[in-house]
Design an enzyme around this catalytic site. Structure first.
Site, short mmCIF file in Angstrom:
data_model
loop_
_atom_site.label_atom_id
_atom_site.label_comp_id
_atom_site.label_asym_id
_atom_site.label_seq_id
_atom_site.Cartn_x
_atom_site.Cartn_y
_atom_site.Cartn_z
N ASN A 24 0.83 -1.20 0.00
CA ASN A 24 0.00 0.00 0.00
C ASN A 24 0.88 1.27 0.00
O ASN A 24 1.48 1.63 1.01
CB ASN A 24 -0.90 -0.05 1.24
CG ASN A 24 -1.91 1.07 1.27
OD1 ASN A 24 -1.64 2.18 0.85
ND2 ASN A 24 -3.08 0.77 1.79
N ASP A 80 -0.49 -3.73 10.28
CA ASP A 80 -1.82 -4.17 9.87
C ASP A 80 -2.85 -3.23 10.50
O ASP A 80 -2.75 -2.91 11.70
CB ASP A 80 -2.07 -5.62 10.30
CG ASP A 80 -3.21 -6.23 9.50
OD1 ASP A 80 -3.41 -5.85 8.32
OD2 ASP A 80 -3.94 -7.09 10.04
P1 ITT Z 1 -0.68 -4.14 3.12
O1 ITT Z 1 -1.39 -5.27 3.82
O2 ITT Z 1 0.06 -4.58 1.90
O3 ITT Z 1 0.18 -3.33 4.05
P2 ITT Z 1 -3.38 -3.12 2.87
O4 ITT Z 1 -3.95 -1.98 2.12
O5 ITT Z 1 -4.00 -4.48 2.62
O6 ITT Z 1 -1.80 -3.12 2.59
P3 ITT Z 1 -4.18 -3.31 5.66
O7 ITT Z 1 -4.45 -4.76 5.53
O8 ITT Z 1 -3.43 -2.85 6.85
O9 ITT Z 1 -3.40 -2.76 4.40
O10 ITT Z 1 -5.50 -2.45 5.62
C1 ITT Z 1 -6.78 -3.00 5.63
C2 ITT Z 1 -7.74 -2.09 4.91
O11 ITT Z 1 -8.08 -1.04 5.81
C3 ITT Z 1 -7.13 -1.47 3.67
O12 ITT Z 1 -7.62 -2.10 2.53
C4 ITT Z 1 -7.62 -0.03 3.70
O13 ITT Z 1 -8.65 0.07 2.79
C5 ITT Z 1 -8.12 0.17 5.12
N1 ITT Z 1 -7.29 1.15 5.80
C6 ITT Z 1 -6.15 0.93 6.54
N2 ITT Z 1 -5.63 2.09 6.96
C7 ITT Z 1 -6.45 3.06 6.48
C8 ITT Z 1 -6.43 4.45 6.55
O14 ITT Z 1 -5.46 5.11 7.17
N3 ITT Z 1 -7.40 5.12 5.94
C9 ITT Z 1 -8.38 4.48 5.29
N4 ITT Z 1 -8.46 3.18 5.16
C10 ITT Z 1 -7.51 2.46 5.74
#
Ligand code: ITT
Length: 200
Positions: A24, A80
């Protein structure tokens, strides 16, 4: 929380340049901005591959960091995050990523269409792995799920998450998000830890 163990690029050996395993780019940019203020620089490694199933984001971060450290043997971070909606008993929580991919912000708004209780929180678990083991840093921010989607800055659920004390979602408040988000808090806590560590 997918984490790739396919490393093609050079791995940093400088202890203050740390890997952040994530696919991300927004997450990486936010983390980089915060850690810069603590003199810590990070290098992104795309993350796809190792996935563990758990009902705890902390456990996901911890196990992924442990597995990745076994492979890379350099200081690294795995983060996460999840959105926990109170009236949905914490859903999507650990499933935030999958649910976002399937139904997006609009899906969350549909689930809450008839709901007056709209409290929610974002939670971040950050796992740091080095030769001393794993340390976890946590951050959370409370708020409400908006009634309407507001597109703008940020990513993921930002268009529907209104932090407590504000009337607009994170997508309209990038400076506020940079200061008080779940991620800002967890990474600032890690930054303080690194500062102390460098003075020892
Ligand atoms: P990685 O696992 O590769 O780090 P990811 O996008 O899948 O990337 P997460 O599993 O940590 O990251 O995030 C879960 C979801 O929560 C992710 O798809 C985002 O849409 C949402 N999310 C996480 N942090 C956020 C934020 O700061 N603002 C908005 N949405 C967020």
């Amino acid at each position: 929380m997918p984490v790739s163990l396919r490393v093609k690029n050079r791995i940093p050996q400088n202890p203050r340049r740390i890997l952040l395993l994530t696919s991300n780019l927004h997450k990486f940019a936010e983390a980089q901005t915060i850690l810069k203020t603590f003199g810590v620089s990070i290098v992104r490694k795309p993350a796809k591959g190792i996935e563990i199933q758990s009902d705890s984001i902390e456990e996901v971060a911890r196990v992924c960091a442990k597995n990745a450290y076994r492979r890379f043997r350099v200081p690294l971070l795995v983060e996460d995050s999840g959105l926990f909606v109170q009236s949905l008993r914490g859903f999507p929580g650990v499933y935030s990523s999958a649910i976002y991919d399937q139904v997006g912000c609009a899906g969350i708004l549909r689930l809450l269409a008839q709901e007056r209780q709209r409290s929610a929180k974002f939670v971040c678990a950050l796992a740091y792995a080095d030769k001393n083991g794993i340390r976890i840093f946590r951050g959370a921010v409370r708020g409400q799920i908006a009634r309407r989607l507001v597109r703008g800055a940020g990513f993921g659920y930002d268009p529907v998450f209104i932090p407590s004390g504000y009337s607009k979602p994170f997508s309209a408040l990038p400076k506020v998000k940079a200061k008080l988000s779940h991620r800002a808090r967890a990474f600032a806590s890690f930054g303080r830890f690194m500062e102390k560590k460098s003075k020892r």
